[in-house]
Design a protein around this motif. Structure first.
Motif, PDB file in Angstrom:
ATOM      1  N   UNK A  38      10.754 -36.610 -15.533  1.00 21.69           N
ATOM      2  CA  UNK A  38       9.444 -36.757 -14.911  1.00 21.69           C
ATOM      3  C   UNK A  38       9.415 -35.979 -13.609  1.00 21.69           C
ATOM      4  N   UNK A  39       8.224 -35.501 -13.249  1.00 18.27           N
ATOM      5  CA  UNK A  39       8.115 -34.671 -12.054  1.00 18.27           C
ATOM      6  C   UNK A  39       6.744 -34.809 -11.429  1.00 18.27           C
ATOM      7  N   UNK A  40       6.649 -34.350 -10.185  1.00 23.24           N
ATOM      8  CA  UNK A  40       5.370 -34.211  -9.488  1.00 23.24           C
ATOM      9  C   UNK A  40       5.163 -32.731  -9.223  1.00 23.24           C
ATOM     10  N   UNK A  41       3.937 -32.289  -9.372  1.00 28.78           N
ATOM     11  CA  UNK A  41       3.647 -30.862  -9.257  1.00 28.78           C
ATOM     12  C   UNK A  41       2.445 -30.628  -8.357  1.00 28.78           C
ATOM     13  N   UNK A  42       2.595 -29.672  -7.474  1.00 31.16           N
ATOM     14  CA  UNK A  42       1.524 -29.274  -6.566  1.00 31.16           C
ATOM     15  C   UNK A  42       1.079 -27.860  -6.928  1.00 31.16           C
ATOM     16  N   UNK A  43      -0.188 -27.722  -7.293  1.00 30.70           N
ATOM     17  CA  UNK A  43      -0.731 -26.405  -7.596  1.00 30.70           C
ATOM     18  C   UNK A  43      -1.341 -25.796  -6.341  1.00 30.70           C
ATOM     19  N   UNK A  44      -1.403 -24.473  -6.266  1.00 25.07           N
ATOM     20  CA  UNK A  44      -2.031 -23.836  -5.108  1.00 25.07           C
ATOM     21  C   UNK A  44      -3.505 -24.221  -5.002  1.00 25.07           C
ATOM     22  N   UNK A  69       8.750 -41.878 -10.364  1.00 27.13           N
ATOM     23  CA  UNK A  69       8.072 -40.593 -10.168  1.00 27.13           C
ATOM     24  C   UNK A  69       7.330 -40.557  -8.824  1.00 27.13           C
ATOM     25  N   UNK A  70       7.949 -41.156  -7.822  1.00 26.66           N
ATOM     26  CA  UNK A  70       7.371 -41.230  -6.474  1.00 26.66           C
ATOM     27  C   UNK A  70       8.391 -40.852  -5.397  1.00 26.66           C
TER      28      UNK A  70
END
Length: 259
Positions: A38-44, A69-70
């Motif tokens: 599991x992951x967290x993703x930040x898009x531009x 996932x925190x």
């Protein structure tokens, strides 16, 4: 008394703001056969899927392992949310989470009677379950049309610093540059990632992961690598990631490289 109240108010305001900002990191998962992560993703900002963006994977330490996932956003995630960073370095940023029952790196850990941990890093060997899943996730992202394969980066702290070395040697032709904070590796593995520009950080007073590990890697790399940087913070303990993430030159250096 007023100053104390104001300080408490500012602290909780800052904490709340960070919690709100972290919502900008979308939730994600990679599941393929026996692999799952599991992951967290930040898009531009103003993300355009028809464009290509650099991508950076940030590996957390042991204390942030789990399944929520925190927690993996505890260290480093706020840096990539800064307005100036988002404007100057539009990139896809991913924080995967290692399950508590696994470990990023292939290392044997023992604890003595005083609670001191000793690390014995493996030369070669099979990847851990978490590393195998991480490799699958990285390869899956590299198939995305909006990822610039010439600008793929990785970095991590503590267990994540160890995982950074491990990932570099297992996918040696993937990464344009990397950073490792208070990590370690078997120096015999260096030949497998000696061509990757690397910035190593460690605290001189680290009583969890001996700074000798980073010193040995840096000294060995200096004899064979084209580009290695080493920063020792003499007064830092294990939390040298605070100083490393505050380095104004870290992101310009990292994103300044291409494969």
């Amino acid at each position: 008394m007023k100053k104390i109240v104001l300080s408490i108010f500012l602290f909780f305001s800052f904490t709340f703001l960070n919690a709100q900002d972290f919502k900008k990191y979308d939730y994600g998962s990679f599941i393929k056969r026996s692999d799952s992560i599991y992951y967290r993703i930040l898009f531009p900002e103003n993300f355009n899927p028809t464009q290509k963006y650099p991508i950076v994977f940030v590996l957390h330490g042991r204390g942030e392992s789990g399944k929520d996932n925190e927690k993996q956003l505890t260290h480093g995630a706020a840096l990539f949310l800064r307005d100036d960073v988002r404007q100057n370095f539009p990139a896809i940023v991913i924080f995967p989470q290692c399950p508590i029952e696994s470990y990023w790196a292939n290392v044997n850990i023992t604890t003595n009677s005083k609670g001191k941990r000793n690390f014995s890093f493996v030369e070669g060997g099979r990847p851990t379950k978490a590393m195998h899943a991480l490799q699958g996730m990285v390869k899956d992202f590299l198939k995305k049309p909006f990822v610039d394969k010439e600008r793929v980066y990785v970095g991590g702290l503590s267990m994540g610093g160890m995982g950074t070395y491990e990932l570099l040697r297992r996918q040696r032709k993937t990464f344009a540059s990397a950073f490792a904070i208070c990590g370690g590796d078997n120096t015999n593995n260096i030949k497998k990632y000696q061509t990757v520009p690397l910035w190593i950080f460690h605290g001189g007073k680290d009583d969890i992961v001996d700074p000798a590990f980073s010193i040995a890697i840096a000294e060995r790399l200096k004899t064979v690598s084209d580009e290695v940087k080493f920063t020792l913070y003499p007064n830092d303990n294990h939390n040298s990631w605070d100083s490393a993430f505050a380095e104004p030159g870290l992101l310009p250096w990292l994103f300044g490289h291409r494969r």
